[in-house]
Design a protein around this motif. Structure first.
Motif, PDB file in Angstrom:
ATOM      1  N   LYS A 105       0.831  -1.197   0.000  1.00  0.00           N
ATOM      2  CA  LYS A 105       0.000   0.000   0.000  1.00  0.00           C
ATOM      3  C   LYS A 105       0.868   1.250   0.000  1.00  0.00           C
ATOM      4  CE  LYS A 105      -3.943   2.064   2.411  1.00  0.00           C
ATOM      5  NZ  LYS A 105      -4.873   1.952   3.567  1.00  0.00           N
ATOM      6  N   SER A 106       0.460   2.249  -0.762  1.00  0.00           N
ATOM      7  CA  SER A 106       1.221   3.487  -0.853  1.00  0.00           C
ATOM      8  C   SER A 106       0.867   4.428   0.296  1.00  0.00           C
ATOM      9  CB  SER A 106       0.950   4.174  -2.183  1.00  0.00           C
ATOM     10  OG  SER A 106       1.803   5.284  -2.357  1.00  0.00           O
ATOM     11  N   THR A 107       1.643   5.521   0.409  1.00  0.00           N
ATOM     12  CA  THR A 107       1.413   6.567   1.403  1.00  0.00           C
ATOM     13  C   THR A 107       1.514   7.920   0.700  1.00  0.00           C
ATOM     14  OG1 THR A 107       3.751   6.778   1.990  1.00  0.00           O
ATOM     15  CG2 THR A 107       2.446   5.133   3.203  1.00  0.00           C
ATOM     16  N   GLN A 189      -0.228  17.401  -6.733  1.00  0.00           N
ATOM     17  CA  GLN A 189      -1.519  17.024  -7.321  1.00  0.00           C
ATOM     18  C   GLN A 189      -1.774  15.528  -7.177  1.00  0.00           C
ATOM     19  OE1 GLN A 189      -1.861  18.106 -11.456  1.00  0.00           O
ATOM     20  NE2 GLN A 189      -3.504  16.652 -11.835  1.00  0.00           N
ATOM     21  N   PHE A 190      -0.805  14.704  -7.567  1.00  0.00           N
ATOM     22  CA  PHE A 190      -0.995  13.256  -7.496  1.00  0.00           C
ATOM     23  C   PHE A 190      -1.011  12.758  -6.060  1.00  0.00           C
ATOM     24  CE2 PHE A 190      -0.651  13.201 -11.958  1.00  0.00           C
ATOM     25  CZ  PHE A 190      -1.023  11.948 -12.414  1.00  0.00           C
ATOM     26  N   MET A 191      -0.241  13.392  -5.182  1.00  0.00           N
ATOM     27  CA  MET A 191      -0.253  13.007  -3.771  1.00  0.00           C
ATOM     28  C   MET A 191      -1.654  13.200  -3.192  1.00  0.00           C
ATOM     29  SD  MET A 191       1.801  14.663  -0.531  1.00  0.00           S
ATOM     30  CE  MET A 191       0.863  16.203  -0.649  1.00  0.00           C
ATOM     31  N   ILE A 192      -2.250  14.388  -3.428  1.00  0.00           N
ATOM     32  CA  ILE A 192      -3.591  14.675  -2.909  1.00  0.00           C
ATOM     33  C   ILE A 192      -4.628  13.775  -3.571  1.00  0.00           C
ATOM     34  CG2 ILE A 192      -5.395  16.432  -2.726  1.00  0.00           C
ATOM     35  CD1 ILE A 192      -3.158  18.527  -2.586  1.00  0.00           C
ATOM     36  N   TYR A 193      -4.503  13.613  -4.883  1.00  0.00           N
ATOM     37  CA  TYR A 193      -5.465  12.791  -5.622  1.00  0.00           C
ATOM     38  C   TYR A 193      -5.462  11.342  -5.130  1.00  0.00           C
ATOM     39  CZ  TYR A 193      -7.803  10.454  -9.517  1.00  0.00           C
ATOM     40  OH  TYR A 193      -8.651   9.694 -10.274  1.00  0.00           O
ATOM     41  N   GLU A 194      -4.275  10.747  -5.048  1.00  0.00           N
ATOM     42  CA  GLU A 194      -4.171   9.355  -4.615  1.00  0.00           C
ATOM     43  C   GLU A 194      -4.608   9.186  -3.164  1.00  0.00           C
ATOM     44  OE1 GLU A 194      -3.260   6.627  -6.380  1.00  0.00           O
ATOM     45  OE2 GLU A 194      -3.078   7.777  -8.235  1.00  0.00           O
ATOM     46  N   THR A 195      -4.275  10.174  -2.306  1.00  0.00           N
ATOM     47  CA  THR A 195      -4.674  10.106  -0.891  1.00  0.00           C
ATOM     48  C   THR A 195      -6.187  10.165  -0.750  1.00  0.00           C
ATOM     49  OG1 THR A 195      -2.603  11.165  -0.191  1.00  0.00           O
ATOM     50  CG2 THR A 195      -4.431  11.183   1.379  1.00  0.00           C
ATOM     51  N   LEU A 196      -6.823  11.116  -1.450  1.00  0.00           N
ATOM     52  CA  LEU A 196      -8.280  11.236  -1.395  1.00  0.00           C
ATOM     53  C   LEU A 196      -8.958   9.996  -1.987  1.00  0.00           C
ATOM     54  CD1 LEU A 196      -8.770  14.992  -2.416  1.00  0.00           C
ATOM     55  CD2 LEU A 196      -9.045  13.975  -0.139  1.00  0.00           C
ATOM     56  N   ARG A 198      -7.765   6.890  -1.971  1.00  0.00           N
ATOM     57  CA  ARG A 198      -7.687   5.813  -0.978  1.00  0.00           C
ATOM     58  C   ARG A 198      -8.687   6.046   0.151  1.00  0.00           C
ATOM     59  NH1 ARG A 198      -2.061   6.175  -2.144  1.00  0.00           N
ATOM     60  NH2 ARG A 198      -1.777   7.679  -0.461  1.00  0.00           N
ATOM     61  N   HIS A 199      -8.837   7.307   0.564  1.00  0.00           N
ATOM     62  CA  HIS A 199      -9.760   7.632   1.655  1.00  0.00           C
ATOM     63  C   HIS A 199     -11.204   7.322   1.251  1.00  0.00           C
ATOM     64  CE1 HIS A 199     -11.419   9.707   5.134  1.00  0.00           C
ATOM     65  NE2 HIS A 199     -12.219  10.383   4.321  1.00  0.00           N
ATOM     66  N   LEU A 200     -11.595   7.687   0.035  1.00  0.00           N
ATOM     67  CA  LEU A 200     -12.963   7.432  -0.421  1.00  0.00           C
ATOM     68  C   LEU A 200     -13.242   5.937  -0.581  1.00  0.00           C
ATOM     69  CD1 LEU A 200     -13.477  10.267  -3.082  1.00  0.00           C
ATOM     70  CD2 LEU A 200     -14.565  10.069  -0.841  1.00  0.00           C
ATOM     71  N   ARG A 201     -12.225   5.195  -0.965  1.00  0.00           N
ATOM     72  CA  ARG A 201     -12.414   3.749  -1.119  1.00  0.00           C
ATOM     73  C   ARG A 201     -12.493   3.049   0.232  1.00  0.00           C
ATOM     74  NH1 ARG A 201      -8.360   2.812  -6.271  1.00  0.00           N
ATOM     75  NH2 ARG A 201      -9.964   2.898  -7.878  1.00  0.00           N
TER      76      ARG A 201
END
Length: 317
Positions: A105-107, A189-196, A198-201
């Motif tokens: 899993k990424s961070t 951009q990608f950090m926020i996008y990927e974090t959000l 993962r959070h929504l999933r």
């Protein structure tokens, strides 16, 4: 499989190619839809004698002075550059992510580092295309700044040839310094996008709705653009690089010193807010473009994986 073979397999994987193609197709479509907004932003950044107005007012002014199609001037070279740039970026991002995580899993921190690394590769490979498309997009424009010298290029190839002949090969990488600093933009951009995402999933491997993808894409780009906008202004000026008189700016070319010079000079002439001139147009254009791009990218990638009967890799989640 040894480690070297594993890394090569990840770099040249089918999954990375799908992500790259989907990202390129999504970005080209989105940019075409919102291209006039980028025209307004670029004109405000480069022509510092033009008064800052609302985006619709700037576009109306451009159409009145230069014709109905003026907001789409330079569309083809921009689309070519954007297609190449996003293909390289998405390919590098997902290849590096697969190599580093190896199924884990990424961070947010890892996403940021991977995004910056992919951005550096992208800048070094595609900057000449962006220099040319900036020149072509502004060719024929009616500037308020009399120091700007008009250009006469017949297309992408002719622009490349003329720049090399008249200014040297190094001019094709004008603006590289701020561009390297601006790898923070897609990184954030990608950090926020990927974090959000993962959070929504919430730990469940489900496909997000169109509205969810559009919203998190817009949020991620809005934050990244606002944070890095002063550097984007400097980058546009350096890429354009057309001034009648040899100035310190032209001598400095794309060094870190020129970045500081242009920032200080813009603040002296227009104040701190001068660094954010055109931000309204940029936010409107880039947020909508990024949101639509991420939506199309996710849908194209998911559809391709389904058609090919391949389970979407964990590194993309």
């Amino acid at each position: 499989m040894d480690s070297q073979s594993f890394y090569l397999a990840e770099v040249f994987s089918y999954e990375s190619l799908v992500h790259a193609m989907a990202g390129a197709m999504g970005s080209v479509t989105a940019m075409t839809v919102f291209f006039p907004l980028d025209t307004a932003r670029l004109r405000l950044q480069v022509d510092d004698k033009r008064k800052a107005k609302s985006t619709p007012a700037i576009l109306a002014e451009i159409i009145k002075e230069e014709g109905l199609l003026a907001p789409y001037r330079g569309w083809f070279p921009v689309i070519c550059s954007l297609c190449c740039s996003n293909f390289v970026y998405f390919y590098c991002f997902h290849s590096l992510k697969a190599m580093w995580l190896q199924g884990q899993k990424s961070t947010p921190g890892k996403d940021l580092i991977i995004g910056i690394a992919a951005g550096v590769v992208n800048v070094l490979v595609t900057t000449p295309l962006w220099v040319v498309n900036t020149r072509l997009k502004l060719q024929g424009a009616k500037f308020r700044n009399e120091d700007i010298e008009p250009t006469h290029y017949r297309g992408i190839v002719d622009a490349l040839v003329q720049i090399v002949q008249n200014e040297g090969v190094g001019a094709l990488w004008n603006g590289t310094c701020p561009s390297l600093l601006l790898v923070l933009n897609p990184g954030i951009q990608f950090m926020i996008y990927e974090t959000l995402k993962r959070h929504l999933r919430g730990g469940v491997h489900r496909e997000l709705s169109s509205l969810e993808v559009f919203a998190i894409g817009a949020i991620a780009k809005a934050v990244a653009t606002t944070v890095t906008y002063p550097l984007q202004t400097v980058q546009s000026i350096l890429r354009f690089g057309q001034h009648r008189q040899p100035t310190e700016q032209s001598k400095l070319q794309s060094s870190l010193r020129s970045v500081m010079y242009l920032i200080i000079n813009r603040v002296r002439r227009s104040g701190i807010l001068g660094l954010f001139k055109g931000l309204e147009a940029k936010l409107l254009q880039t947020v909508l473009t990024a949101a639509l791009m991420f939506l199309l990218y996710e849908k194209i990638a998911a559809a391709t994986f389904r058609v090919m009967g391949i389970k979407r890799p964990l590194t993309s989640r």
